[in-house]
Design a protein around this motif. Structure first.
Motif, PDB file in Angstrom:
ATOM      1  N   VAL A  68     -29.345   3.029  25.843  1.00 57.83           N
ATOM      2  CA  VAL A  68     -29.163   1.647  25.412  1.00 57.83           C
ATOM      3  C   VAL A  68     -27.682   1.252  25.469  1.00 57.83           C
ATOM      4  CG1 VAL A  68     -29.432   0.040  23.479  1.00 57.83           C
ATOM      5  CG2 VAL A  68     -31.206   1.752  23.946  1.00 57.83           C
ATOM      6  N   ASP A  69     -26.819   2.145  25.002  1.00 53.18           N
ATOM      7  CA  ASP A  69     -25.386   1.843  24.944  1.00 53.18           C
ATOM      8  C   ASP A  69     -24.623   3.150  24.877  1.00 53.18           C
ATOM      9  OD1 ASP A  69     -23.166   0.100  24.795  1.00 53.18           O
ATOM     10  OD2 ASP A  69     -23.068   0.362  22.624  1.00 53.18           O
ATOM     11  N   ALA A  70     -23.401   3.129  25.388  1.00 54.72           N
ATOM     12  CA  ALA A  70     -22.516   4.286  25.291  1.00 54.72           C
ATOM     13  C   ALA A  70     -21.086   3.777  25.172  1.00 54.72           C
ATOM     14  CB  ALA A  70     -22.662   5.196  26.492  1.00 54.72           C
ATOM     15  N   VAL A  71     -20.511   3.945  23.995  1.00 55.80           N
ATOM     16  CA  VAL A  71     -19.130   3.533  23.761  1.00 55.80           C
ATOM     17  C   VAL A  71     -18.254   4.768  23.951  1.00 55.80           C
ATOM     18  CG1 VAL A  71     -17.507   2.602  22.073  1.00 55.80           C
ATOM     19  CG2 VAL A  71     -19.871   1.748  22.154  1.00 55.80           C
ATOM     20  N   ARG A  72     -17.394   4.704  24.960  1.00 56.40           N
ATOM     21  CA  ARG A  72     -16.511   5.830  25.262  1.00 56.40           C
ATOM     22  C   ARG A  72     -15.118   5.557  24.752  1.00 56.40           C
ATOM     23  NH1 ARG A  72     -19.988   3.724  28.938  1.00 56.40           N
ATOM     24  NH2 ARG A  72     -18.394   3.234  30.420  1.00 56.40           N
ATOM     25  N   THR A  73     -14.504   6.584  24.162  1.00 54.69           N
ATOM     26  CA  THR A  73     -13.139   6.462  23.632  1.00 54.69           C
ATOM     27  C   THR A  73     -12.342   7.701  24.016  1.00 54.69           C
ATOM     28  OG1 THR A  73     -13.772   7.475  21.525  1.00 54.69           O
ATOM     29  CG2 THR A  73     -13.871   5.051  21.648  1.00 54.69           C
ATOM     30  N   ALA A  74     -11.043   7.606  23.803  1.00 54.50           N
ATOM     31  CA  ALA A  74     -10.111   8.723  24.010  1.00 54.50           C
ATOM     32  C   ALA A  74     -10.279   9.355  25.395  1.00 54.50           C
ATOM     33  CB  ALA A  74     -10.275   9.766  22.908  1.00 54.50           C
ATOM     34  N   GLN A  75     -10.544   8.523  26.393  1.00 50.47           N
ATOM     35  CA  GLN A  75     -10.778   9.065  27.735  1.00 50.47           C
ATOM     36  C   GLN A  75      -9.471   9.498  28.390  1.00 50.47           C
ATOM     37  OE1 GLN A  75     -14.549   7.287  29.706  1.00 50.47           O
ATOM     38  NE2 GLN A  75     -13.305   5.550  29.038  1.00 50.47           N
ATOM     39  N   GLN A  76      -9.531  10.672  28.997  1.00 45.33           N
ATOM     40  CA  GLN A  76      -8.399  11.212  29.738  1.00 45.33           C
ATOM     41  C   GLN A  76      -8.866  11.576  31.132  1.00 45.33           C
ATOM     42  OE1 GLN A  76      -6.723  14.554  27.677  1.00 45.33           O
ATOM     43  NE2 GLN A  76      -6.245  13.379  25.853  1.00 45.33           N
ATOM     44  N   VAL A  77      -8.040  11.284  32.121  1.00 41.67           N
ATOM     45  CA  VAL A  77      -8.332  11.617  33.505  1.00 41.67           C
ATOM     46  C   VAL A  77      -7.251  12.568  33.990  1.00 41.67           C
ATOM     47  CG1 VAL A  77      -8.543  10.716  35.858  1.00 41.67           C
ATOM     48  CG2 VAL A  77      -9.448   9.395  33.926  1.00 41.67           C
ATOM     49  N   ARG A  78      -7.708  13.709  34.536  1.00 42.29           N
ATOM     50  CA  ARG A  78      -6.771  14.709  35.064  1.00 42.29           C
ATOM     51  C   ARG A  78      -7.225  15.149  36.443  1.00 42.29           C
ATOM     52  NH1 ARG A  78      -7.629  19.188  31.441  1.00 42.29           N
ATOM     53  NH2 ARG A  78      -9.516  18.085  30.891  1.00 42.29           N
ATOM     54  N   LEU A  79      -6.279  15.371  37.315  1.00 40.25           N
ATOM     55  CA  LEU A  79      -6.563  15.899  38.638  1.00 40.25           C
ATOM     56  C   LEU A  79      -6.480  17.415  38.562  1.00 40.25           C
ATOM     57  CD1 LEU A  79      -7.116  15.233  41.598  1.00 40.25           C
ATOM     58  CD2 LEU A  79      -4.644  15.145  41.966  1.00 40.25           C
ATOM     59  N   ALA A  80      -7.503  18.098  39.078  1.00 38.93           N
ATOM     60  CA  ALA A  80      -7.538  19.561  39.055  1.00 38.93           C
ATOM     61  C   ALA A  80      -7.915  20.043  40.453  1.00 38.93           C
ATOM     62  CB  ALA A  80      -8.538  20.059  38.014  1.00 38.93           C
ATOM     63  N   GLY A  81      -6.921  20.312  41.265  1.00 40.06           N
ATOM     64  CA  GLY A  81      -7.201  20.684  42.645  1.00 40.06           C
ATOM     65  C   GLY A  81      -7.876  19.540  43.346  1.00 40.06           C
ATOM     66  N   GLY A  82      -9.060  19.776  43.894  1.00 38.85           N
ATOM     67  CA  GLY A  82      -9.790  18.733  44.593  1.00 38.85           C
ATOM     68  C   GLY A  82     -10.781  17.996  43.721  1.00 38.85           C
ATOM     69  N   ALA A  83     -10.712  18.205  42.417  1.00 36.49           N
ATOM     70  CA  ALA A  83     -11.658  17.563  41.493  1.00 36.49           C
ATOM     71  C   ALA A  83     -10.904  16.701  40.489  1.00 36.49           C
ATOM     72  CB  ALA A  83     -12.477  18.622  40.753  1.00 36.49           C
ATOM     73  N   VAL A  84     -11.644  15.777  39.889  1.00 35.53           N
ATOM     74  CA  VAL A  84     -11.097  14.952  38.813  1.00 35.53           C
ATOM     75  C   VAL A  84     -11.891  15.271  37.554  1.00 35.53           C
ATOM     76  CG1 VAL A  84     -10.672  12.611  37.981  1.00 35.53           C
ATOM     77  CG2 VAL A  84     -10.523  13.106  40.420  1.00 35.53           C
ATOM     78  N   VAL A  85     -11.197  15.524  36.472  1.00 38.72           N
ATOM     79  CA  VAL A  85     -11.823  15.810  35.188  1.00 38.72           C
ATOM     80  C   VAL A  85     -11.649  14.585  34.297  1.00 38.72           C
ATOM     81  CG1 VAL A  85     -11.816  17.310  33.156  1.00 38.72           C
ATOM     82  CG2 VAL A  85     -11.337  18.275  35.427  1.00 38.72           C
ATOM     83  N   LEU A  86     -12.763  14.070  33.807  1.00 36.78           N
ATOM     84  CA  LEU A  86     -12.764  12.958  32.863  1.00 36.78           C
ATOM     85  C   LEU A  86     -13.324  13.496  31.556  1.00 36.78           C
ATOM     86  CD1 LEU A  86     -12.702   9.956  31.942  1.00 36.78           C
ATOM     87  CD2 LEU A  86     -14.968   9.713  33.008  1.00 36.78           C
ATOM     88  N   SER A  87     -12.573  13.333  30.484  1.00 42.17           N
ATOM     89  CA  SER A  87     -13.038  13.806  29.180  1.00 42.17           C
ATOM     90  C   SER A  87     -12.815  12.717  28.149  1.00 42.17           C
ATOM     91  CB  SER A  87     -12.300  15.090  28.773  1.00 42.17           C
ATOM     92  OG  SER A  87     -10.902  14.853  28.698  1.00 42.17           O
ATOM     93  N   GLY A  88     -13.480  12.864  27.017  1.00 40.63           N
ATOM     94  CA  GLY A  88     -13.321  11.894  25.949  1.00 40.63           C
ATOM     95  C   GLY A  88     -14.405  12.075  24.906  1.00 40.63           C
ATOM     96  N   LYS A  89     -14.665  10.995  24.197  1.00 43.39           N
ATOM     97  CA  LYS A  89     -15.712  10.976  23.172  1.00 43.39           C
ATOM     98  C   LYS A  89     -16.648   9.815  23.476  1.00 43.39           C
ATOM     99  CE  LYS A  89     -12.737  13.005  19.695  1.00 43.39           C
ATOM    100  NZ  LYS A  89     -12.070  12.851  18.417  1.00 43.39           N
ATOM    101  N   THR A  90     -17.899   9.977  23.087  1.00 41.75           N
ATOM    102  CA  THR A  90     -18.866   8.913  23.293  1.00 41.75           C
ATOM    103  C   THR A  90     -19.808   8.812  22.103  1.00 41.75           C
ATOM    104  OG1 THR A  90     -20.572   8.013  24.761  1.00 41.75           O
ATOM    105  CG2 THR A  90     -20.447  10.400  24.612  1.00 41.75           C
ATOM    106  N   THR A  91     -20.116   7.590  21.751  1.00 37.67           N
ATOM    107  CA  THR A  91     -21.192   7.309  20.802  1.00 37.67           C
ATOM    108  C   THR A  91     -22.282   6.652  21.625  1.00 37.67           C
ATOM    109  OG1 THR A  91     -19.639   7.026  18.980  1.00 37.67           O
ATOM    110  CG2 THR A  91     -21.845   6.090  18.694  1.00 37.67           C
ATOM    111  N   THR A  92     -23.376   7.376  21.801  1.00 37.96           N
ATOM    112  CA  THR A  92     -24.444   6.949  22.691  1.00 37.96           C
ATOM    113  C   THR A  92     -25.684   6.595  21.880  1.00 37.96           C
ATOM    114  OG1 THR A  92     -23.595   8.429  24.396  1.00 37.96           O
ATOM    115  CG2 THR A  92     -25.848   7.616  24.684  1.00 37.96           C
ATOM    116  N   THR A  93     -26.222   5.420  22.156  1.00 33.59           N
ATOM    117  CA  THR A  93     -27.460   4.996  21.523  1.00 33.59           C
ATOM    118  C   THR A  93     -28.588   5.120  22.528  1.00 33.59           C
ATOM    119  OG1 THR A  93     -26.240   3.429  20.137  1.00 33.59           O
ATOM    120  CG2 THR A  93     -28.637   3.117  20.300  1.00 33.59           C
ATOM    121  N   LEU A  94     -29.641   5.820  22.107  1.00 32.32           N
ATOM    122  CA  LEU A  94     -30.837   5.999  22.930  1.00 32.32           C
ATOM    123  C   LEU A  94     -32.018   5.348  22.238  1.00 32.32           C
ATOM    124  CD1 LEU A  94     -30.507   9.819  23.663  1.00 32.32           C
ATOM    125  CD2 LEU A  94     -29.871   7.957  25.189  1.00 32.32           C
TER     126      LEU A  94
END
Length: 132
Positions: A68-94
């Motif tokens: 239904v909804d997903a509020v994402r916060t504190a997102q960080q994007v990092r490059l790791a070799g040939g990949a991208v890492v996205l991390s953070g917190k989410t409050t997800t409503t199902l």
């Protein structure tokens, strides 16, 4: 992803791809999810259960629950070799059988560039956050 990509460009691309993934989850759009998830995608739920791409898509398309909804916060994007890492917190409503369920998780995702350039999610890992 190339070294020539600026971190801001990369951040914008991965956040846009992740938003498209959430929109596909909300709509239970299997075709869009197939484009956004790598062939060897793994989804590790906060309870420790891991599903491969086929099992995850089957779960979403079966409609046992609906995003239904997903509020994402504190997102960080990092490059790791040939990949991208996205991390953070989410409050997800199902919606689970007509009843709302809210989950608070920390998450880590790994994105890779598919042939031709679009980003695809390779892995999702969630960890349940303690109640405040």
């Amino acid at each position: 992803m190339t070294v020539a990509d600026s971190l801001e460009d990369l951040r914008a691309r991965v956040l846009a791809a992740d938003e498209a993934r959430y929109q596909a989850l909300y709509a239970q759009d299997g075709a869009a999810l197939e484009r956004l998830l790598a062939q060897d995608y793994l989804h590790t739920h906060a309870n420790g259960k891991t599903e491969d791409r086929a099992a995850f898509l089957a779960t979403i398309l079966a409609g046992r629950f609906r995003f239904v909804d997903a509020v994402r916060t504190a997102q960080q994007v990092r490059l790791a070799g040939g990949a991208v890492v996205l991390s953070g917190k989410t409050t997800t409503t199902l919606d689970v059988g007509g009843a709302p369920r809210v989950m608070r998780n920390a998450f880590v995702t790994v994105w890779v560039e598919a042939a031709g350039g679009p980003l695809q999610m390779l892995h999702w890992q969630a960890t349940a956050l303690p109640d405040a």
